[in-house]
Design a protein around this motif. Structure first.
Motif, PDB file in Angstrom:
ATOM      1  N   SER A  28      93.181  89.852  42.965  1.00  0.00           N
ATOM      2  CA  SER A  28      92.605  89.297  41.815  1.00  0.00           C
ATOM      3  C   SER A  28      92.426  90.299  40.822  1.00  0.00           C
ATOM      4  O   SER A  28      92.903  90.020  39.609  1.00  0.00           O
ATOM      5  CB  SER A  28      91.205  88.523  42.049  1.00  0.00           C
ATOM      6  N   LEU A  29      91.915  91.617  40.901  1.00  0.00           N
ATOM      7  CA  LEU A  29      91.864  92.353  39.758  1.00  0.00           C
ATOM      8  C   LEU A  29      93.164  92.907  39.447  1.00  0.00           C
ATOM      9  O   LEU A  29      93.235  93.026  38.150  1.00  0.00           O
ATOM     10  CB  LEU A  29      91.106  93.768  40.700  1.00  0.00           C
ATOM     11  N   GLU A  30      94.095  93.014  40.067  1.00  0.00           N
ATOM     12  CA  GLU A  30      95.675  93.179  39.778  1.00  0.00           C
ATOM     13  C   GLU A  30      96.082  92.219  38.620  1.00  0.00           C
ATOM     14  O   GLU A  30      96.579  92.517  37.881  1.00  0.00           O
ATOM     15  CB  GLU A  30      96.513  93.645  40.800  1.00  0.00           C
ATOM     16  N   GLU A  31      96.044  91.083  38.926  1.00  0.00           N
ATOM     17  CA  GLU A  31      96.425  90.046  38.132  1.00  0.00           C
ATOM     18  C   GLU A  31      95.677  89.877  36.960  1.00  0.00           C
ATOM     19  O   GLU A  31      96.207  89.859  35.700  1.00  0.00           O
ATOM     20  CB  GLU A  31      96.039  88.524  38.986  1.00  0.00           C
ATOM     21  N   ALA A  32      94.231  90.212  36.804  1.00  0.00           N
ATOM     22  CA  ALA A  32      93.554  90.499  35.716  1.00  0.00           C
ATOM     23  C   ALA A  32      94.045  91.679  34.756  1.00  0.00           C
ATOM     24  O   ALA A  32      94.015  91.567  33.673  1.00  0.00           O
ATOM     25  CB  ALA A  32      92.234  90.793  35.863  1.00  0.00           C
ATOM     26  N   LEU A  33      94.220  92.781  35.417  1.00  0.00           N
ATOM     27  CA  LEU A  33      94.910  93.847  34.729  1.00  0.00           C
ATOM     28  C   LEU A  33      96.123  93.665  34.007  1.00  0.00           C
ATOM     29  O   LEU A  33      96.454  94.027  32.833  1.00  0.00           O
ATOM     30  CB  LEU A  33      95.009  95.164  35.718  1.00  0.00           C
ATOM     31  N   LYS A  34      96.905  92.994  34.727  1.00  0.00           N
ATOM     32  CA  LYS A  34      98.231  92.420  34.191  1.00  0.00           C
ATOM     33  C   LYS A  34      98.066  91.524  32.917  1.00  0.00           C
ATOM     34  O   LYS A  34      99.001  91.391  31.908  1.00  0.00           O
ATOM     35  CB  LYS A  34      99.038  91.840  35.350  1.00  0.00           C
TER      36      LYS A  34
END
Length: 530
Positions: A28-34
């Motif tokens: 979830s965090l990586e999607e948010a960063l992207k």
């Protein structure tokens, strides 16, 4: 050592307990960063120290890939152990000076602030940024301090004038209200937020990338726009009287061309004549009050008028305003009789905190109550005394405070966007002898705002880049146009041979509103810029 420079614009505060079922935290965090998150705070309130350290280290490893800094909430020991870029401290956490002594000199330290005094203390302690709020109620943590709304945020931002301390708004912010938050959270001196802190709108999302991108796009659009009021281009194209007259006429033509739907939650004493005035000007009225209708209505209306003269259906007013903000349509707020009772004052403050008004319209007593000024007193819906000693300064200051157009009605009418001030000197004494003439001015202002907004939308390319405006169209000129429509039509109606007094004046006024032309407005308008 030089402090790190952070991009605070989209500040994600984590909350693993909010993750949807089967959604992995790091995924979830990586999607948010992207999607556009620019800063991450690791907030873990219930896990043990070993687990928090593990989560923090993995968070930093992932954020380093995207060159996004990581801040640790509260725990100085965790920040030291994993090499965090910063820490965030609450009001009951370790004092900033002690944290500063324990941490590396380049560590950024933030402080939660809920009042202007909190901000003053944070500055004196040497905080690098403040998290100001709560903007709204939130389900993600127990809020110990009253919700302050965007206007309360503006008061805290004013304390930051002359400092390099950054500010982010916190609590209850999501993609549907972020633009309202950014527009409304500006101090009277023009100090604005450096970003917003978001929790559940991203962490609880099944699609964190899409959620973050919606937020990021809105925030970027806002910061691309120069800080300005709802009227356009003041700094590069100062208003001139002849230009205003021409523009007012153009808006009237747009009203007749597009016949926008004007949603009015209004005083039940004047519902019929307000609807007739709307029709006479060329628009279409709808008088709906049920909260359940507001999401659908706000998509098709050109503007919303909220007039609480009989102060019913407060829930409908709240929902109407929120949804109108979401759809970037103008809102005209007419707080009729607001100074008469504590309930009216509390209701008005609640509405102004829940949504962003485009135009705030009232007589001297009403606007004095909104401004908490004792200069003018009110009796019911009427003002007492001689009015403001300096009405131009009053409306300019109130417009800056509320980030909207202010219309002060009276024998002479005053309109300001916080920079320009127009004095309007049309009208007739018979307006004061009929019920609801002030309410009808609110209707006309909303109708002109709808015309300006609808025309701006019609002329906008479908693929045009978002300009970050909460409302499109020149609302300063639209507000002037609405006032002039009533006052000039009143002059024409009063001069008719068939008008013998107030009983024959009202139908004549509606007649003349229907006959009003752009040429009438231009030739008869008595406008001065002060």
């Amino acid at each position: 050592m030089t402090k790190k420079e952070f991009d605070y614009s989209l500040y994600l505060v984590t909350g693993r307990d909010l993750l949807p079922p089967a959604k992995d935290y790091l995924e979830s965090l990586e999607e948010a960063l992207k999607g556009g998150v620019t800063l991450v705070q690791v907030r873990e309130k219930t896990a043990d120290t070993g687990e928090i350290l593990d989560v923090a280290r993995k968070t930093k490893e992932l954020c380093d890939k995207y060159d996004v800094p990581v801040i640790i909430d509260d725990r100085i020991d965790i920040a030291l152990a994993m090499g965090a870029d910063g820490v965030h401290l609450g009001q009951t956490d370790m004092p900033v000076p002690i944290a500063r002594a324990l941490l590396p000199p380049d560590t950024v330290i933030g402080k939660t602030c809920n009042t202007p005094e909190h901000v003053r203390v944070a500055i004196s302690e040497g905080a690098d940024y403040v998290g100001v709020g709560p903007v709204r109620g939130t389900q993600t943590k127990k809020v110990k301090h009253p919700v302050v709304g965007p206007r309360g945020i503006g008061e805290m931002l004013q304390v930051l004038d002359g400092t390099d301390v950054k500010a982010v708004a916190i609590a209850g912010i999501n993609s549907t209200n972020v633009l309202h938050c950014l527009w409304g959270s500006v101090s009277p001196t023009g100090h604005q937020l450096d970003g917003v802190a978001v929790v559940s709108d991203i962490m609880a999302s099944q699609d964190p990338y899409a959620s973050s991108k919606r937020l990021s796009d809105a925030i970027k659009a806002f910061y691309r726009s120069p800080l300005r009021t709802f009227s356009q281009g003041l700094s590069t194209a100062p208003y001139k009287v002849e230009g205003i007259k021409t523009a007012v006429g153009s808006i009237l033509r747009s009203v007749k061309q597009f016949s926008p739907l004007v949603h009015q939650i209004t005083n039940n004493v004047v519902t019929n004549q307000s609807a007739n005035a709307t029709l006479a000007l060329g628009a279409s009225p709808i008088m709906a009050t049920a909260p359940e209708e507001m999401a659908d209505l706000s998509k098709v209306t050109g503007a919303l008028l909220v007039n609480f003269g009989t102060i019913q259906n407060l829930d409908g007013m709240l929902e109407a305003g929120r949804n109108t903000n979401i759809n970037r349509k103008p809102i005209v707020f007419d707080p009729v009789g607001v100074g008469a009772t504590a309930y009216r004052r509390e209701s008005a403050q609640g509405l102004l905190s829940a949504w962003q008004a485009t135009v705030l319209k009232g007589n001297a007593g009403e606007l004095a109550a909104i401004a908490n000024s004792s200069e003018v007193q009110a009796k019911g819906v009427d003002s007492l005394g001689q009015g403001f000693a300096d009405p131009a300064s009053f409306v300019r200051k109130l417009a800056r405070q509320h980030r909207c157009i202010v219309v002060l009605t009276g024998v002479t009418d005053w309109v300001s966007d916080g920079h320009a001030v127009a004095r309007l000197s049309n009208g007739h004494a018979l307006l004061g002898e009929i019920t609801g003439s002030g309410c009808m001015v609110g209707t006309a202002v909303a109708t002109f705002c709808a015309g300006a907004s609808t025309a701006a939308a019609a002329g906008r390319a479908a693929d045009a880049e978002d300009d970050g405006m909460l409302v499109r169209g020149d609302m300063f000129v639209a507000a002037i146009g609405g006032v002039l429509a009533i006052t000039i039509a009143a002059e024409i109606a009063a001069a008719r041979e068939d008008v013998k007094g107030s009983g024959t004046f009202l139908p004549a006024l509606i007649d003349e509103l229907g006959k009003l032309t752009a040429e009438d407005l231009a030739s008869r308008a008595n406008i001065a810029l002060v």
